[in-house]
Scaffold this active site. Structure first.
Site, mmCIF file in Angstrom:
data_model
loop_
_atom_site.group_PDB
_atom_site.id
_atom_site.type_symbol
_atom_site.label_atom_id
_atom_site.label_comp_id
_atom_site.label_asym_id
_atom_site.label_seq_id
_atom_site.Cartn_x
_atom_site.Cartn_y
_atom_site.Cartn_z
ATOM 1 N N ASP A 167 0.830 -1.211 0.000
ATOM 2 C CA ASP A 167 0.000 0.000 0.000
ATOM 3 C C ASP A 167 0.873 1.273 0.000
ATOM 4 O O ASP A 167 2.106 1.198 0.072
ATOM 5 C CB ASP A 167 -0.900 -0.046 1.252
ATOM 6 C CG ASP A 167 -2.311 0.417 0.962
ATOM 7 O OD1 ASP A 167 -2.490 1.225 0.047
ATOM 8 O OD2 ASP A 167 -3.236 -0.025 1.675
ATOM 9 N N ASP A 231 -10.373 2.691 -3.201
ATOM 10 C CA ASP A 231 -11.073 1.491 -2.721
ATOM 11 C C ASP A 231 -12.501 1.401 -3.246
ATOM 12 O O ASP A 231 -13.292 2.334 -3.109
ATOM 13 C CB ASP A 231 -11.134 1.513 -1.196
ATOM 14 C CG ASP A 231 -9.761 1.436 -0.562
ATOM 15 O OD1 ASP A 231 -8.770 1.707 -1.270
ATOM 16 O OD2 ASP A 231 -9.691 1.112 0.625
HETATM 17 C C1 GAL Z 1 -6.274 0.769 1.475
HETATM 18 C C2 GAL Z 1 -6.340 -0.262 0.361
HETATM 19 C C3 GAL Z 1 -7.382 -1.287 0.725
HETATM 20 C C4 GAL Z 1 -6.986 -1.951 2.029
HETATM 21 C C5 GAL Z 1 -6.778 -0.900 3.119
HETATM 22 C C6 GAL Z 1 -6.188 -1.483 4.373
HETATM 23 O O1 GAL Z 1 -5.341 1.743 1.162
HETATM 24 O O2 GAL Z 1 -6.668 0.385 -0.841
HETATM 25 O O3 GAL Z 1 -7.524 -2.241 -0.307
HETATM 26 O O4 GAL Z 1 -5.801 -2.688 1.812
HETATM 27 O O5 GAL Z 1 -5.911 0.130 2.676
HETATM 28 O O6 GAL Z 1 -5.929 -0.524 5.340
#
Ligand code: GAL
Length: 428
Positions: A167, A231
């Site tokens: 991430d 997301d």
């Molecule tokens: C976001 C990511 C999600 C999930 C989340 C966890 O940035 O896009 O898919 O992994 O973080 O905190």
């Protein structure tokens, strides 16, 4: 709580990303970006398929959930259908040991440790994935891998990890993209190189969300897939003035222009499947109906997108199983040509998408964005097909041959419905 804090940070950032977006220029040589090694490419010759914990469980993930999910992957037929990765997303971590610098799992959630869990998942003939972040902290405010890339990569390899989702929270420019992608490229490359140096094949899934165009440099830094958008939540559409999180429709529109960057070895990733969440998951949104879930599956397969199931597969209802386990639509996703489908027709909320398949076949998706029933007719000209050619038409959701067509394709579509056909040239 974490969830609100993170989403307010991320959604606050979107506007800045969009402003910066127009000014951003690629500093990456795209020829270079295509020069991944054969070994890297072999990790994802077709789009990766699996399950990820975030959508259904979020911060409540634990080893029992993962073990039961691995069992359910086998029992439900998901494994046989090609879904092979079981991925633990964020908030599995317990912390980082201050004297050794070693990352460790939360002992309450993972009392047997990650290695034992990886062994269990492997014993089922499945692969095992984990999550970390290119910043100082993950999006769930757990320790990130920045500065610890080599150490963490070695640890992941020792644990038997086969897939790393990486991430971009808590990187210096994560809230507003700078006018170049240097920071993101160097941070992803640091982990990509570290993973390679372990000698273990570990699929590298880049989760930068799209503002720094990871489709331009994802392969160069060792990635096999890269997120194209923020997301996805369990919702068909989000009001236009909101850009994070997004719904199925926005993910589709973002993908429309990115086809040329995806293919065997490196895939555009419009985020996980929300199919089957029915507003019961950790990520909410209000839920979608089964027609909308089927459209997500259809379009993701038209895109050659990675298929990461996000619902609780221990408790899937029949409708969800029918959608996720449809071999005919999965075959389109996994077709060896690896072409991303593209939009060929768009009129009055009706669309036709086309995806070339191996064996001289073509997949066509007919799609209704409207909130009322509609009939769509797409001519061979609309579909960019040679006049006079006659095709056998196979309906992928009915699993039956619909006869022959020699000039157009037509379908009655319910609101948000998508029908998918495979066309093969007919000699008769
Ligand atoms: C976001 C990511 C999600 C999930 C989340 C966890 O940035 O896009 O898919 O992994 O973080 O905190």
């Amino acid at each position: 709580m974490i969830k609100f804090k993170r989403s307010s940070i991320v959604s606050g950032s979107i506007f800045l990303f969009l402003l910066a977006g127009c000014a951003i220029k690629s500093t990456v040589n795209t020829n270079k970006a295509n020069r991944a090694t054969v070994t890297d490419q072999n990790l994802a010759l077709t789009p990766p398929m699996g399950w990820n914990s975030w959508n259904a469980f979020g911060e409540n993930v634990n080893e029992q959930v993962i073990r039961e999910t691995a069992d359910a992957m086998v029992k439900s037929g998901l494994k046989n259908a090609g879904f092979s990765y079981v991925v633990i997303d964020d908030i599995w971590q317990g912390g980082r040991d201050s004297s050794t610098g070693m990352l460790y799992a939360n002992p309450k959630k993972f009392p047997s440790g990650i290695k034992a869990l990886a062994d269990y998942v492997h014993s089922k003939g499945l692969k095992f994935g984990i999550y970390s972040d290119a910043g100082t902290k993950t999006c769930g405010e757990m320790p990130g891998s920045y500065g610890y890339e080599k150490k963490d990569a070695r640890l992941f390899a020792e644990w038997g990890i086969d897939f790393l989702k990486y991430d971009y929270c808590f990187c210096p420019d994560f809230v507003s993209a700078n006018n170049d992608y240097k920071m993101a490229i160097s941070r992803y490359k640091a982990m990509g190189d570290a993973l390679k140096a372990t000698g273990r094949p570990i699929l590298f899934s880049i989760c930068e969300w799209g503002p720094r165009s990871p489709w331009l440099w994802g392969k160069e830094v060792g990635g096999q897939m890269w997120r194209t958008s923020y997301d996805i939540h369990d919702i068909w559409d989000i009001p236009r003035n909101e850009t994070s999180p997004i719904g199925i429709l926005t993910s589709i529109d973002v993908m429309a222009d990115l086809g040329r960057f995806s293919g065997p070895g490196g895939w555009n990733d419009p985020d996980m499947l929300v199919v089957g969440l029915s507003n019961t998951g950790f990520i909410k949104g209000g839920g979608c109906n089964d027609i909308e879930y089927r459209t997500q599956m259809s379009m993701w397969c038209m895109f050659s997108a990675p298929l990461m199931v996000g619902c609780d597969i221990r408790n899937m209802n029949e409708a969800t199983k029918t959608i996720i386990l449809n071999k005919d639509i999965i075959d389109i996703d996994q077709d060896s040509l690896g072409k991303q489908g593209y939009r060929v027709m768009r009129k009055d909320g009706l669309e036709a998408w086309k995806k070339p398949l191996s064996g001289n076949r073509i997949a066509i998706a007919l799609f209704n964005r409207n909130s009322s029933d509609k009939t769509i007719t797409a001519s061979w000209k609309d579909l960019e097909m040679e006049a006079g050619t006659r095709y056998h038409v196979f309906d992928v959701w009915k699993h039956s041959t619909e006869g022959r067509a020699d000039g157009n394709l037509s379908a009655n579509l319910q609101p948000h419905e998508c029908k998918v056909f495979v066309l093969s040239v007919s000699k008769t």
